[in-house]
Scaffold this motif. Structure first.
Motif, PDB file in Angstrom:
ATOM      1  N   UNK A  52      53.593  37.518  32.111  1.00  0.00           N
ATOM      2  CA  UNK A  52      53.926  38.153  30.835  1.00  0.00           C
ATOM      3  C   UNK A  52      52.788  39.022  30.331  1.00  0.00           C
ATOM      4  N   UNK A  53      51.557  38.558  30.543  1.00  0.00           N
ATOM      5  CA  UNK A  53      50.457  39.244  29.869  1.00  0.00           C
ATOM      6  C   UNK A  53      49.963  40.482  30.589  1.00  0.00           C
ATOM      7  N   UNK A  54      49.300  40.290  31.689  1.00  0.00           N
ATOM      8  CA  UNK A  54      48.578  41.450  32.184  1.00  0.00           C
ATOM      9  C   UNK A  54      48.714  41.655  33.672  1.00  0.00           C
ATOM     10  N   UNK A  55      48.758  42.886  34.047  1.00  0.00           N
ATOM     11  CA  UNK A  55      48.722  43.215  35.453  1.00  0.00           C
ATOM     12  C   UNK A  55      47.495  44.056  35.741  1.00  0.00           C
ATOM     13  N   UNK A  56      46.669  44.265  34.721  1.00  0.00           N
ATOM     14  CA  UNK A  56      45.522  45.140  34.919  1.00  0.00           C
ATOM     15  C   UNK A  56      44.230  44.364  35.148  1.00  0.00           C
ATOM     16  N   UNK A  57      44.310  43.064  35.023  1.00  0.00           N
ATOM     17  CA  UNK A  57      43.123  42.247  35.237  1.00  0.00           C
ATOM     18  C   UNK A  57      42.627  42.407  36.666  1.00  0.00           C
ATOM     19  N   UNK A  58      41.352  42.756  36.857  1.00  0.00           N
ATOM     20  CA  UNK A  58      40.873  42.906  38.238  1.00  0.00           C
ATOM     21  C   UNK A  58      40.776  41.576  38.977  1.00  0.00           C
ATOM     22  N   UNK A  59      40.783  40.474  38.245  1.00  0.00           N
ATOM     23  CA  UNK A  59      40.648  39.161  38.910  1.00  0.00           C
ATOM     24  C   UNK A  59      41.882  38.312  38.645  1.00  0.00           C
ATOM     25  N   UNK A  60      43.025  38.902  38.924  1.00  0.00           N
ATOM     26  CA  UNK A  60      44.273  38.227  38.602  1.00  0.00           C
ATOM     27  C   UNK A  60      44.409  36.901  39.342  1.00  0.00           C
ATOM     28  N   UNK A  61      43.989  36.918  40.597  1.00  0.00           N
ATOM     29  CA  UNK A  61      44.123  35.707  41.402  1.00  0.00           C
ATOM     30  C   UNK A  61      43.301  34.557  40.806  1.00  0.00           C
ATOM     31  N   UNK A  62      42.101  34.900  40.356  1.00  0.00           N
ATOM     32  CA  UNK A  62      41.230  33.844  39.809  1.00  0.00           C
ATOM     33  C   UNK A  62      41.823  33.270  38.533  1.00  0.00           C
ATOM     34  N   UNK A  63      42.580  34.107  37.846  1.00  0.00           N
ATOM     35  CA  UNK A  63      43.230  33.608  36.630  1.00  0.00           C
ATOM     36  C   UNK A  63      44.154  32.430  36.927  1.00  0.00           C
ATOM     37  N   UNK A  64      44.705  32.464  38.132  1.00  0.00           N
ATOM     38  CA  UNK A  64      45.582  31.370  38.533  1.00  0.00           C
ATOM     39  C   UNK A  64      44.866  30.032  38.433  1.00  0.00           C
ATOM     40  N   UNK A  65      43.580  30.063  38.764  1.00  0.00           N
ATOM     41  CA  UNK A  65      42.818  28.819  38.771  1.00  0.00           C
ATOM     42  C   UNK A  65      42.467  28.368  37.355  1.00  0.00           C
ATOM     43  N   UNK A  66      42.229  29.352  36.490  1.00  0.00           N
ATOM     44  CA  UNK A  66      41.597  29.001  35.219  1.00  0.00           C
ATOM     45  C   UNK A  66      42.514  29.086  34.001  1.00  0.00           C
ATOM     46  N   UNK A  67      43.659  29.767  34.115  1.00  0.00           N
ATOM     47  CA  UNK A  67      44.518  29.905  32.937  1.00  0.00           C
ATOM     48  C   UNK A  67      45.136  28.562  32.564  1.00  0.00           C
ATOM     49  N   UNK A  68      45.027  28.215  31.313  1.00  0.00           N
ATOM     50  CA  UNK A  68      45.729  26.999  30.905  1.00  0.00           C
ATOM     51  C   UNK A  68      46.761  27.332  29.848  1.00  0.00           C
ATOM     52  N   UNK A  69      47.872  26.701  29.972  1.00  0.00           N
ATOM     53  CA  UNK A  69      49.006  26.930  29.090  1.00  0.00           C
ATOM     54  C   UNK A  69      49.364  25.562  28.529  1.00  0.00           C
ATOM     55  N   UNK A  70      49.155  25.383  27.222  1.00  0.00           N
ATOM     56  CA  UNK A  70      49.416  24.076  26.630  1.00  0.00           C
ATOM     57  C   UNK A  70      50.845  23.636  26.956  1.00  0.00           C
ATOM     58  N   UNK A  71      51.120  22.386  27.214  1.00  0.00           N
ATOM     59  CA  UNK A  71      50.193  21.245  27.149  1.00  0.00           C
ATOM     60  C   UNK A  71      49.384  21.033  28.434  1.00  0.00           C
ATOM     61  N   UNK A  72      49.643  21.856  29.466  1.00  0.00           N
ATOM     62  CA  UNK A  72      48.960  21.570  30.733  1.00  0.00           C
ATOM     63  C   UNK A  72      47.588  22.226  30.779  1.00  0.00           C
ATOM     64  N   UNK A  73      46.576  21.497  31.268  1.00  0.00           N
ATOM     65  CA  UNK A  73      45.273  22.134  31.482  1.00  0.00           C
ATOM     66  C   UNK A  73      45.335  23.042  32.710  1.00  0.00           C
TER      67      UNK A  73
END
Lengths: 320, 328
Positions: A52-73
């Motif tokens: 939903x948010x961004x496709x311009x992030x240069x480190x999109x893959x890394x976001x997979x590791x670090x993005x948290x969406x409540x309630x899940x860490x």
């Protein structure tokens, strides 16, 4: 008095046997299922929020590791919580299990040293965890490709590989601890309970206790409180205390490596930010530099705990 | 005595295990207290004694599995403390209540230890198959050990020693907890090992079994060897004589008559018609003649072989703890 022969004789045999035991054991299967399912849930949430948010992030893959969406860490936070469980699950009955099965004296009557047995068990459990984490890592990359549709860049792969290596050492700390306790306690149940107790203490209670202890050691200056600021001395103490927990070390190292914009892991003073472009990613090497002390801490913890169990095991009586 | 002669000859010639002043202390407690013994090649040697007398600790010192506090032991010419791998490559050990990996099959368990022994892949399968066949476990080779009985586990442990082609087999309480038939089978296997020239060191407190298979025994008590030697020898030493003949006969003056037989050292009257004679030789023919001579009715004439049990009982019950130190 020197003993003759190599301490590594039989190491590969023990390693292969223990690895086969782990890989085929129901215990390992349960642990893997637990980790895969929780990790998948975290990933699913991360993917849906990223789309939903961004496709311009240069480190999109890394976001997979670090993005948290409540309630899940986030995926990394879940691993930080579950890797110890896996390591304890593989290590808590390493030595006392041989005692209670009464296999220890029979195995040690073969032409091998105790070194080979302990090291073989440690390496086999670590390899098992490594294989599982590598599989999980491939899963993340694959899902990222599939659902985000953006091919990962070289740096992203490099950073996520660093994640894999640090995660294995993080598991190593807990594995060494579990094996140490399995050497100390003759009952596997006691060893398991004590390891789980330490795990809960360090991951759940310690983050709450550390600030309180820091307050005791370095009470915050009321003048800072008046300005609505934290006393830097207290903040530094809090962080130093938190770093006693391998969980915290892992979290910090991962923050530095997986979020390239991380410039420092400690409290930041304004003068240190002079000239910095906030939000600009650091080069790979710089991020590694930031994560380096934490990684070394994890490696050192693994080695020290293993050395303790090694010494204890060498001096332990064979008979029950 | 011929046994004694052969024993002294053996001791000079081909000692595979020799211990001198072997001692193990835990803090202040002395578990094994300066024991000396020598075991000749091809011998079946029994370590006897109550639990906690130091038998297992002595065994573990011979294998380099526990530290030696002082003294020395040499196994096949090697020092187990410094060259444990050389010792363990040639010596097979069956621990007390041996355990196996329950989820693995019998053959897999042996394959693991065979690998640890450093046997080549080609050699392993053949040796394991042969060993399992010899101990009678060929049919269950592919079954998980979890389903095995105590006796089968013990035999599997012996199979491991056979796979190793050990020159010395050390068996710690191998028959404790086995049913009589399993015990018989196991003792038979020990006999086979002996026939092949394997030196067997056996620790046990099952006296009659030890007596049946052992050439020589050492009696442990509180970390010391009280007595050592062949059973008949010990009987003479401890009980004063080797043969106890019981006579059941009716007639007057039998006891007096029996006492006159040459070689008889003692005659006890157990009941009106029952007498027990202690003698240096088998005096049954003379006893029969004596009974007939007084016109008595001979009902029973039996001889007790010198029994280890009697020696053991004598050694551990009759003597107060203080003055036993010089008995050995």
């Amino acid at each position: 008095m020197r003993r003759e022969g190599s301490p590594f004789q039989g190491l590969s045999t023990v390693f292969v046997k223990e690895l086969a035991d782990h890989v085929s054991s129901i215990r390992m299967l349960m642990l893997e299922l637990l980790i895969v399912f929780t990790a998948l849930a975290a990933l699913y949430e991360a993917i849906s929020s990223l789309r939903q948010t961004t496709a311009e992030d240069p480190f999109l893959l890394l976001r997979l590791f670090t993005t948290d969406q409540a309630p899940l860490p986030s995926f990394v936070a879940i691993l930080g919580f579950l890797i110890p469980l896996m390591a304890i699950g593989l290590g808590f009955d390493a030595v006392n299990g041989e005692h209670s099965r009464r296999t220890l004296s029979r195995i040690l009557a073969q032409p091998i040293y105790r070194d080979a047995l302990l090291m073989g068990k440690f390496l086999a459990a670590l390899a098992t965890i490594g294989i599982s984490l590598a599989a999980l890592w491939l899963l993340v990359i694959g899902l990222g490709l599939l659902f985000l549709g953006v091919p990962p860049g070289g740096e992203e792969i490099a950073r996520s590989l660093v994640f894999l290596v640090v995660a294995i050492f993080y598991a190593g700390v807990w594995l060494s601890l579990a094996m140490l306790l399995s050497t100390v306690f003759r009952s596997a149940a006691t060893a398991a309970l004590v390891s789980l107790g330490i795990w809960l203490f360090l991951t759940v209670l310690w983050p709450m206790l550390a600030p309180a202890v820091a307050q005791l050691i370095a009470p915050s200056d009321p003048r800072y409180a008046l300005l609505g600021l934290n006393d830097p001395a207290t903040a530094v103490w809090t962080q130093e205390l938190l770093r006693l927990s391998p969980n915290d070390l892992f979290g910090e190292a991962m923050l530095a490596v997986l979020s390239p914009t991380t410039r420092t892991l400690g409290p930041v003073f304004l003068d240190q930010l002079r000239g910095a472009v906030i939000g600009a990613p650091l080069p790979f090497g710089e991020s590694i530099m930031i994560a380096w002390p934490q990684t070394v801490g994890l490696v050192a913890g693994t080695i020290i705990l293993f050395a303790f169990s090694y010494v204890l095991f060498q001096r332990q009586e064979v008979r029950a | 005595m011929t046994e004694q002669q052969s024993e002294t000859r053996n001791e000079r010639r081909d000692l595979v295990i020799s211990a001198r002043g072997l001692t193990r202390r835990y803090g202040r407690t002395v578990v094994v207290d300066a024991v000396d013994f020598g075991i000749a090649r091809g011998e079946v040697f029994g370590l006897l004694g109550p639990n906690g007398a130091g038998k297992t600790t002595t065994i573990l010192m011979m294998l380099g599995l526990t530290e030696i506090s002082s003294g020395e032991v040499s196994v096949l010419g090697f020092d187990p403390a410094r060259q444990p791998l050389k010792v363990k490559r040639r010596v097979g050990y069956l621990p007390d209540a041996v355990g196996f990996y329950d989820q693995l099959t019998a053959a897999e368990n042996l394959a693991y230890t065979a690998k640890l022994m450093g046997l080549a892949r080609a050699e392993r399968a053949g040796r394991i198959e042969a060993a399992l066949a010899r101990v009678g476990l060929a049919e269950v080779a592919a079954k998980p050990v979890a389903t095995f009985s105590r006796g089968m586990r013990q035999r599997l442990g012996l199979a491991e020693i056979i796979v190793k082609r050990a020159e010395i087999a050390i068996l710690d309480e191998p028959t404790s907890g086995l049913d009589p038939q399993a015990t018989q089978e196991f003792l038979g296997l020990i006999g086979e090992l002996k026939a092949e020239g394997v030196t067997v060191l056996l620790s046990s407190h099952m006296l009659d079994q030890v007596q049946r298979v052992c050439d020589r025994v050492a009696l442990f008590r509180a970390g010391r060897i009280e007595l050592m030697g062949a059973v008949p020898e010990l009987a003479v030493k401890v009980l004063g004589a080797g043969f106890v003949v019981e006579v059941e006969a009716e007639g007057a003056g039998i006891a007096r008559r029996l006492a006159l037989i040459p070689g008889v050292t003692k005659v006890e009257t157990l009941a009106d018609d029952r007498f027990r004679m202690t003698a240096e030789r088998d005096v049954r023919p003379d006893a029969a003649r004596a009974v007939v001579a007084v016109d008595g009715a001979l009902r029973k004439l039996s001889v007790d072989e010198p029994s280890l049990e009697a020696i053991y009982a004598h050694c551990f019950q009759a003597q107060p703890a203080g003055d036993v130190r010089h008995a050995a």
